[in-house]
Design a protein around this motif. Structure first.
Motif, PDB file in Angstrom:
ATOM      1  N   GLU A   1       0.831  -1.206   0.000  1.00  0.00           N
ATOM      2  CA  GLU A   1       0.000   0.000   0.000  1.00  0.00           C
ATOM      3  C   GLU A   1       0.866   1.256   0.000  1.00  0.00           C
ATOM      4  OE1 GLU A   1      -3.000  -0.027   3.101  1.00  0.00           O
ATOM      5  OE2 GLU A   1      -3.002  -2.218   3.054  1.00  0.00           O
ATOM      6  N   LEU A   2       1.903   1.249   0.817  1.00  0.00           N
ATOM      7  CA  LEU A   2       2.783   2.411   0.919  1.00  0.00           C
ATOM      8  C   LEU A   2       3.526   2.655  -0.400  1.00  0.00           C
ATOM      9  CD1 LEU A   2       4.117   1.632   4.487  1.00  0.00           C
ATOM     10  CD2 LEU A   2       2.787   3.657   3.858  1.00  0.00           C
ATOM     11  N   PHE A   3       3.997   1.575  -1.022  1.00  0.00           N
ATOM     12  CA  PHE A   3       4.651   1.679  -2.325  1.00  0.00           C
ATOM     13  C   PHE A   3       3.675   2.268  -3.343  1.00  0.00           C
ATOM     14  CE2 PHE A   3       5.860   0.231  -6.505  1.00  0.00           C
ATOM     15  CZ  PHE A   3       7.249   0.232  -6.513  1.00  0.00           C
ATOM     16  N   ASP A   4       2.447   1.761  -3.332  1.00  0.00           N
ATOM     17  CA  ASP A   4       1.448   2.201  -4.313  1.00  0.00           C
ATOM     18  C   ASP A   4       1.053   3.660  -4.107  1.00  0.00           C
ATOM     19  OD1 ASP A   4      -0.255   1.329  -6.572  1.00  0.00           O
ATOM     20  OD2 ASP A   4      -1.894   1.841  -5.223  1.00  0.00           O
ATOM     21  N   ILE A   5       1.007   4.102  -2.853  1.00  0.00           N
ATOM     22  CA  ILE A   5       0.689   5.506  -2.581  1.00  0.00           C
ATOM     23  C   ILE A   5       1.747   6.413  -3.213  1.00  0.00           C
ATOM     24  CG2 ILE A   5       0.672   7.270  -0.757  1.00  0.00           C
ATOM     25  CD1 ILE A   5      -0.822   5.265   0.990  1.00  0.00           C
ATOM     26  N   GLY A   6       3.021   6.035  -3.040  1.00  0.00           N
ATOM     27  CA  GLY A   6       4.093   6.816  -3.650  1.00  0.00           C
ATOM     28  C   GLY A   6       4.001   6.797  -5.162  1.00  0.00           C
ATOM     29  N   TYR A   7       3.757   5.617  -5.719  1.00  0.00           N
ATOM     30  CA  TYR A   7       3.698   5.479  -7.177  1.00  0.00           C
ATOM     31  C   TYR A   7       2.520   6.251  -7.767  1.00  0.00           C
ATOM     32  CZ  TYR A   7       3.375   3.409 -11.816  1.00  0.00           C
ATOM     33  OH  TYR A   7       3.303   3.234 -13.182  1.00  0.00           O
ATOM     34  N   GLN A   8       1.339   6.057  -7.207  1.00  0.00           N
ATOM     35  CA  GLN A   8       0.143   6.706  -7.751  1.00  0.00           C
ATOM     36  C   GLN A   8       0.209   8.223  -7.614  1.00  0.00           C
ATOM     37  OE1 GLN A   8      -2.014   5.260  -9.601  1.00  0.00           O
ATOM     38  NE2 GLN A   8      -1.319   3.163  -9.206  1.00  0.00           N
ATOM     39  N   TYR A   9       0.784   8.691  -6.509  1.00  0.00           N
ATOM     40  CA  TYR A   9       0.911  10.145  -6.361  1.00  0.00           C
ATOM     41  C   TYR A   9       1.915  10.693  -7.365  1.00  0.00           C
ATOM     42  CZ  TYR A   9       1.239  14.772  -4.322  1.00  0.00           C
ATOM     43  OH  TYR A   9       1.199  16.136  -4.162  1.00  0.00           O
ATOM     44  N   GLY A  10       2.986   9.940  -7.571  1.00  0.00           N
ATOM     45  CA  GLY A  10       3.971  10.352  -8.564  1.00  0.00           C
ATOM     46  C   GLY A  10       3.364  10.431  -9.955  1.00  0.00           C
ATOM     47  N   LYS A  11       2.512   9.454 -10.283  1.00  0.00           N
ATOM     48  CA  LYS A  11       1.859   9.466 -11.592  1.00  0.00           C
ATOM     49  C   LYS A  11       0.894  10.641 -11.716  1.00  0.00           C
ATOM     50  CE  LYS A  11       2.242   6.740 -14.436  1.00  0.00           C
ATOM     51  NZ  LYS A  11       3.206   6.662 -15.555  1.00  0.00           N
ATOM     52  N   SER A  12       0.261  11.013 -10.594  1.00  0.00           N
ATOM     53  CA  SER A  12      -0.714  12.109 -10.623  1.00  0.00           C
ATOM     54  C   SER A  12      -0.062  13.460 -10.870  1.00  0.00           C
ATOM     55  CB  SER A  12      -1.520  12.146  -9.317  1.00  0.00           C
ATOM     56  OG  SER A  12      -0.740  12.660  -8.241  1.00  0.00           O
ATOM     57  N   ILE A  13       1.243  13.559 -10.566  1.00  0.00           N
ATOM     58  CA  ILE A  13       1.965  14.825 -10.784  1.00  0.00           C
ATOM     59  C   ILE A  13       3.044  14.648 -11.851  1.00  0.00           C
ATOM     60  CG2 ILE A  13       1.509  15.679  -8.439  1.00  0.00           C
ATOM     61  CD1 ILE A  13       4.468  14.939  -7.798  1.00  0.00           C
ATOM     62  N   GLU A  14       2.847  13.675 -12.713  1.00  0.00           N
ATOM     63  CA  GLU A  14       3.874  13.363 -13.714  1.00  0.00           C
ATOM     64  C   GLU A  14       4.187  14.556 -14.607  1.00  0.00           C
ATOM     65  OE1 GLU A  14       4.787  10.172 -17.316  1.00  0.00           O
ATOM     66  OE2 GLU A  14       3.324   9.670 -15.763  1.00  0.00           O
ATOM     67  N   ASP A  15       3.163  15.323 -14.961  1.00  0.00           N
ATOM     68  CA  ASP A  15       3.403  16.494 -15.811  1.00  0.00           C
ATOM     69  C   ASP A  15       4.318  17.503 -15.111  1.00  0.00           C
ATOM     70  OD1 ASP A  15       1.866  15.444 -17.816  1.00  0.00           O
ATOM     71  OD2 ASP A  15       0.061  16.611 -17.335  1.00  0.00           O
ATOM     72  N   GLN A  16       4.101  17.685 -13.802  1.00  0.00           N
ATOM     73  CA  GLN A  16       4.951  18.601 -13.037  1.00  0.00           C
ATOM     74  C   GLN A  16       6.381  18.079 -12.959  1.00  0.00           C
ATOM     75  OE1 GLN A  16       3.163  19.422  -9.199  1.00  0.00           O
ATOM     76  NE2 GLN A  16       1.178  19.524 -10.043  1.00  0.00           N
ATOM     77  N   LEU A  17       6.502  16.779 -12.793  1.00  0.00           N
ATOM     78  CA  LEU A  17       7.834  16.172 -12.721  1.00  0.00           C
ATOM     79  C   LEU A  17       8.556  16.323 -14.064  1.00  0.00           C
ATOM     80  CD1 LEU A  17       7.045  12.917 -10.693  1.00  0.00           C
ATOM     81  CD2 LEU A  17       8.449  14.840  -9.926  1.00  0.00           C
ATOM     82  N   ARG A  18       7.840  16.094 -15.155  1.00  0.00           N
ATOM     83  CA  ARG A  18       8.444  16.221 -16.487  1.00  0.00           C
ATOM     84  C   ARG A  18       8.892  17.664 -16.732  1.00  0.00           C
ATOM     85  NH1 ARG A  18       8.237  12.076 -20.013  1.00  0.00           N
ATOM     86  NH2 ARG A  18       6.986  10.248 -19.433  1.00  0.00           N
ATOM     87  N   ALA A  19       8.112  18.608 -16.246  1.00  0.00           N
ATOM     88  CA  ALA A  19       8.474  20.013 -16.388  1.00  0.00           C
ATOM     89  C   ALA A  19       9.737  20.311 -15.574  1.00  0.00           C
ATOM     90  CB  ALA A  19       7.331  20.922 -15.927  1.00  0.00           C
ATOM     91  N   PHE A  20       9.829  19.696 -14.394  1.00  0.00           N
ATOM     92  CA  PHE A  20      11.003  19.866 -13.542  1.00  0.00           C
ATOM     93  C   PHE A  20      12.259  19.349 -14.258  1.00  0.00           C
ATOM     94  CE2 PHE A  20      13.993  18.120 -10.428  1.00  0.00           C
ATOM     95  CZ  PHE A  20      14.182  19.199  -9.582  1.00  0.00           C
ATOM     96  N   PHE A  21      12.107  18.243 -14.987  1.00  0.00           N
ATOM     97  CA  PHE A  21      13.240  17.620 -15.667  1.00  0.00           C
ATOM     98  C   PHE A  21      13.419  18.120 -17.094  1.00  0.00           C
ATOM     99  CE2 PHE A  21      11.997  14.163 -12.634  1.00  0.00           C
ATOM    100  CZ  PHE A  21      13.110  14.302 -11.802  1.00  0.00           C
ATOM    101  N   ASP A  22      12.778  19.192 -17.442  1.00  0.00           N
ATOM    102  CA  ASP A  22      12.895  19.727 -18.804  1.00  0.00           C
ATOM    103  C   ASP A  22      14.356  19.951 -19.148  1.00  0.00           C
ATOM    104  OD1 ASP A  22      11.985  20.811 -21.250  1.00  0.00           O
ATOM    105  OD2 ASP A  22      12.251  22.830 -20.460  1.00  0.00           O
ATOM    106  N   GLY A  23      14.787  19.361 -20.253  1.00  0.00           N
ATOM    107  CA  GLY A  23      16.173  19.484 -20.674  1.00  0.00           C
ATOM    108  C   GLY A  23      17.044  18.355 -20.186  1.00  0.00           C
TER     109      GLY A  23
END
Length: 255
Positions: free
Chosen positions: A231-253
């Motif tokens: 459950e704890l692993f999935d919470i981290g994973y699902q939350y990460g997927k929910s903000i994937e666009d923000q993460l991709r923007a952070f890693f731009d370049g």
């Protein structure tokens, strides 16, 4: 220089770090340097040793707390951690920071000097043990002539040690405060007191990060929720997927 990753401590809540790391892998990025405290240091060490997030989860699920945590004979802690040293050697076959594929900094608290000690060279396993030795609950871990306890006591979010060693810093924090907490026994008191302590110092450190990720779904889980790994692993994973666009923007370049 790439990006640096800070992994907070938080007991078994730190398993959520693994889910977030899996999202980073799916995006196609890896940190150039990692700093961690307590469970975050353990996750960082295993990841830098070459294990995938799913493999680390598998390792965590094999651990039986009753077999590795024993009552302490001394008066400096209720439990001792020395049995875990054998377990670490089972999965970290080369006990050396220099053998890691990603540079790692591990934060622990020096009891004698009253300051944070950052380990990054030499033996790896005992600093990991020291970094996760919760005061009062566990015996301190002695390295050389100094004794150490959980790094979260003074710095649960060790960002400053890597800030100048990378282009950006991404932080994973796994300790959202549950406002519906109920005091039931001494264990819950120790957990709550330590959680509030580590959050107080982490809130200051977070300001030095370029982005901080904290899954709110972790609120209902205790620091020692050993039966909720998936459950704890999935919470981290699902939350990460929910903000994937923000993460991709952070890693731009960087992708």
């Amino acid at each position: 220089m790439g990006f640096g990753l800070v992994l907070s401590g938080g007991g078994t809540r730190g398993i959520a770090h693994l889910g977030l790391l899996k999202v980073l892998e799916e995006i196609g990025v890896k940190p150039s340097i990692i700093s961690g405290c307590s469970s975050g240091a353990i996750a960082g060490a295993l990841y830098a040793s070459g294990y995938s997030p799913d493999e680390i989860l598998g390792i965590v699920k094999q651990i039986k707390p009753r077999k590795i945590i024993r009552p302490a004979l001394k008066k400096t802690g209720l439990l001792k951690m020395d049995v875990t040293e054998t377990l670490y050697h089972q999965y970290i076959t080369k006990d050396s920071f220099e053998e890691l594929s990603i540079p790692l900094y591990v934060a622990a608290t020096n009891l004698q000097l009253g300051e944070t000690k950052y380990f990054s060279t030499g033996e790896l396993i005992r600093p990991l043990m020291a970094s996760s030795s919760v005061p009062v609950l566990f015996d301190p871990v002695c390295i050389g002539d100094q004794c150490y306890v959980d790094g979260g006591l003074l710095n649960n979010f060790p960002v400053e040690i890597i800030k100048d060693k990378c282009d950006k810093v991404l932080g994973f924090h796994c300790n959202p405060v549950d406002e519906h907490f109920k005091l039931t026994n001494i264990k819950s008191m120790i957990e709550r007191t330590f959680l509030l302590t580590i959050n107080a110092n982490a809130s200051i450190q977070m300001k030095s990060c370029d982005m901080v990720v904290e899954p709110p779904g972790l609120k209902k889980y205790k620091v020692f929720s050993f039966n909720n790994s998936d459950e704890l692993f999935d919470i981290g994973y699902q939350y990460g997927k929910s903000i994937e666009d923000q993460l991709r923007a952070f890693f731009d370049g960087m992708i």
